[in-house]
Each structure stands twice: as C-alpha cells, then as structure tokens.
Motif scaffolding. Structure first.
Motif, PDB file in Angstrom:
ATOM      1  N   UNK A 113       0.834  -1.210   0.000  1.00 22.23           N
ATOM      2  CA  UNK A 113       0.000   0.000   0.000  1.00 22.23           C
ATOM      3  C   UNK A 113       0.868   1.258   0.000  1.00 22.23           C
ATOM      4  N   UNK A 114       1.936   1.250   0.786  1.00 17.87           N
ATOM      5  CA  UNK A 114       2.815   2.424   0.867  1.00 17.87           C
ATOM      6  C   UNK A 114       3.532   2.668  -0.457  1.00 17.87           C
ATOM      7  N   UNK A 115       3.893   1.597  -1.143  1.00 17.46           N
ATOM      8  CA  UNK A 115       4.544   1.733  -2.454  1.00 17.46           C
ATOM      9  C   UNK A 115       3.576   2.393  -3.436  1.00 17.46           C
ATOM     10  N   UNK A 116       2.305   1.988  -3.398  1.00 13.99           N
ATOM     11  CA  UNK A 116       1.290   2.571  -4.271  1.00 13.99           C
ATOM     12  C   UNK A 116       1.087   4.056  -3.950  1.00 13.99           C
ATOM     13  N   UNK A 117       1.030   4.388  -2.653  1.00 18.45           N
ATOM     14  CA  UNK A 117       0.830   5.776  -2.222  1.00 18.45           C
ATOM     15  C   UNK A 117       2.050   6.628  -2.603  1.00 18.45           C
ATOM     16  N   UNK A 118       3.250   6.059  -2.468  1.00 23.22           N
ATOM     17  CA  UNK A 118       4.472   6.785  -2.837  1.00 23.22           C
ATOM     18  C   UNK A 118       4.460   7.111  -4.327  1.00 23.22           C
ATOM     19  N   UNK A 119       3.919   6.208  -5.138  1.00 25.70           N
ATOM     20  CA  UNK A 119       3.798   6.438  -6.575  1.00 25.70           C
ATOM     21  C   UNK A 119       2.851   7.577  -6.899  1.00 25.70           C
ATOM     22  N   UNK A 120       1.855   7.771  -6.057  1.00 20.11           N
ATOM     23  CA  UNK A 120       0.886   8.861  -6.245  1.00 20.11           C
ATOM     24  C   UNK A 120       1.456  10.213  -5.839  1.00 20.11           C
ATOM     25  N   UNK A 121       2.555  10.199  -5.084  1.00 19.48           N
ATOM     26  CA  UNK A 121       3.142  11.417  -4.504  1.00 19.48           C
ATOM     27  C   UNK A 121       2.097  12.170  -3.680  1.00 19.48           C
ATOM     28  N   UNK A 122       1.388  11.431  -2.834  1.00 23.28           N
ATOM     29  CA  UNK A 122       0.304  12.011  -2.041  1.00 23.28           C
ATOM     30  C   UNK A 122       0.686  12.079  -0.567  1.00 23.28           C
ATOM     31  N   UNK A 123       0.115  13.053   0.112  1.00 22.59           N
ATOM     32  CA  UNK A 123       0.234  13.132   1.564  1.00 22.59           C
ATOM     33  C   UNK A 123      -0.592  11.978   2.112  1.00 22.59           C
ATOM     34  N   UNK A 124      -0.079  11.249   3.122  1.00 20.20           N
ATOM     35  CA  UNK A 124      -0.844  10.097   3.599  1.00 20.20           C
ATOM     36  C   UNK A 124      -1.246  10.204   5.060  1.00 20.20           C
ATOM     37  N   UNK A 125      -2.409   9.642   5.345  1.00 16.74           N
ATOM     38  CA  UNK A 125      -2.910   9.530   6.720  1.00 16.74           C
ATOM     39  C   UNK A 125      -2.626   8.099   7.148  1.00 16.74           C
ATOM     40  N   UNK A 126      -1.622   7.927   7.993  1.00 19.37           N
ATOM     41  CA  UNK A 126      -1.188   6.608   8.419  1.00 19.37           C
ATOM     42  C   UNK A 126      -1.789   6.266   9.780  1.00 19.37           C
ATOM     43  N   UNK A 127      -2.305   5.057   9.902  1.00 21.19           N
ATOM     44  CA  UNK A 127      -2.957   4.610  11.138  1.00 21.19           C
ATOM     45  C   UNK A 127      -2.194   3.422  11.696  1.00 21.19           C
ATOM     46  N   UNK A 138      -4.054  10.422   1.274  1.00 25.13           N
ATOM     47  CA  UNK A 138      -4.265   9.024   0.894  1.00 25.13           C
ATOM     48  C   UNK A 138      -4.321   8.246   2.205  1.00 25.13           C
ATOM     49  N   UNK A 139      -5.293   7.353   2.348  1.00 27.30           N
ATOM     50  CA  UNK A 139      -5.459   6.623   3.602  1.00 27.30           C
ATOM     51  C   UNK A 139      -4.562   5.399   3.626  1.00 27.30           C
ATOM     52  N   UNK A 140      -3.667   5.361   4.598  1.00 25.76           N
ATOM     53  CA  UNK A 140      -2.744   4.232   4.772  1.00 25.76           C
ATOM     54  C   UNK A 140      -3.155   3.494   6.038  1.00 25.76           C
ATOM     55  N   UNK A 141      -3.764   2.329   5.863  1.00 23.93           N
ATOM     56  CA  UNK A 141      -4.268   1.588   7.024  1.00 23.93           C
ATOM     57  C   UNK A 141      -3.223   0.646   7.612  1.00 23.93           C
ATOM     58  N   UNK A 142      -1.996   0.728   7.108  1.00 21.87           N
ATOM     59  CA  UNK A 142      -0.852  -0.049   7.621  1.00 21.87           C
ATOM     60  C   UNK A 142      -1.091  -1.557   7.627  1.00 21.87           C
ATOM     61  N   UNK A 143      -1.836  -2.043   6.655  1.00 20.83           N
ATOM     62  CA  UNK A 143      -2.079  -3.480   6.557  1.00 20.83           C
ATOM     63  C   UNK A 143      -3.211  -3.991   7.431  1.00 20.83           C
ATOM     64  N   UNK A 144      -3.806  -3.122   8.238  1.00 16.54           N
ATOM     65  CA  UNK A 144      -4.942  -3.531   9.070  1.00 16.54           C
ATOM     66  C   UNK A 144      -6.199  -3.577   8.213  1.00 16.54           C
ATOM     67  N   UNK A 145      -7.167  -4.430   8.591  1.00 14.32           N
ATOM     68  CA  UNK A 145      -8.431  -4.478   7.865  1.00 14.32           C
ATOM     69  C   UNK A 145      -9.182  -3.168   8.041  1.00 14.32           C
ATOM     70  N   UNK A 146      -9.889  -2.753   6.988  1.00 14.67           N
ATOM     71  CA  UNK A 146     -10.723  -1.544   7.069  1.00 14.67           C
ATOM     72  C   UNK A 146     -12.013  -1.957   7.770  1.00 14.67           C
ATOM     73  N   UNK A 147     -11.940  -1.977   9.093  1.00 18.00           N
ATOM     74  CA  UNK A 147     -13.022  -2.543   9.884  1.00 18.00           C
ATOM     75  C   UNK A 147     -12.848  -2.059  11.318  1.00 18.00           C
ATOM     76  N   UNK A 148     -13.928  -1.915  12.037  1.00 19.85           N
ATOM     77  CA  UNK A 148     -13.835  -1.587  13.458  1.00 19.85           C
ATOM     78  C   UNK A 148     -13.204  -0.237  13.724  1.00 19.85           C
TER      79      UNK A 148
END
Length: 118
Positions: free
Chosen positions: A15-29, A92-102
């Motif tokens: 996910x981080x590699x994809x976000x880095x390709x976008x050159x976007x500011x990310x919200x990391x959780x 860009x939302x970076x969920x750090x590999x956690x499920x988008x849940x809860x």
C-alpha cells in the motif's frame, strides 16, 4: 506459514509503495490493543505534518479506554482538525495493513466527517 505480523507488514509495504507512486500526503494509522495512533505524513515521507493518538493526555481525559471505537473516532476527528490547520485537505489513507473494519474504519470516517478528503 507466515505469522500475522509479517502478513500485515507485507500488505502495508504494498500500500505504501502505491501511495508513494501517487506522490500524495498520507494519513497513516497504527493500532495496538490499548491505543490507536494517526499521523499525516508528507508526500516525500520524511515529515509528520499532523498527529493524534490516545496516548495524549487531553484525549485520555475524554476517553478512558484507548482501545475502542469511541477513542478511534476522537482521534480521527482530532487528526483531521490538526491537518486542516496545517493546510492539508486531501490525503491518501494508509491503514498499515490492518483491515478496514472496526477502529480503523471509525477513525477514517471521523476524519472524513471533519473535512479530510480521501
């Protein structure tokens, strides 16, 4: 058989590699059983522009338990306000590999409601 943490970190790297390709500011959780943390990280990946977590004393007053959905919503609201104060509207939302849940989902929705676009 990979263990749970390695699998999560592999998903996070993709996910981080994809976000880095976008050159976007990310919200990391990041979440633990007791706490949840959120950071808005610059597009270059080198600077934290805004952050909030359940470890902070002002949040601890409002939320006695940092490991629940209510705490995640509080952190989401606060990180969105701090990001907007720093002049950031889109992330860009970076969920750090956690499920988008809860708790992760609750934090994301609270951030969206308070003006962050992703």
């Amino acid at each position: 058989m990979k263990d749970k943490k390695q699998s999560r970190l592999r998903r996070a790297r993709q996910a981080r590699a994809r976000i880095a390709g976008l050159k976007a500011v990310r919200l990391s959780v990041f979440r633990t059983n007791q706490h949840i943390y959120a950071q808005v990280i610059s597009a270059c990946g080198g600077k934290v522009l805004a952050a909030a977590s359940t470890v902070e004393t002002d949040i601890r007053k409002d939320v006695p338990n940092g490991g629940n959905v209510a705490a995640a919503q509080t952190v989401g609201k606060l990180v969105a306000e701090r990001a907007r104060k720093a002049g950031i509207e889109e992330v860009a939302f970076d969920r750090s590999g956690f499920k988008y849940h809860g708790r992760v989902k609750a934090l994301a929705e609270a951030a969206r409601e308070n003006g962050l676009k992703f």
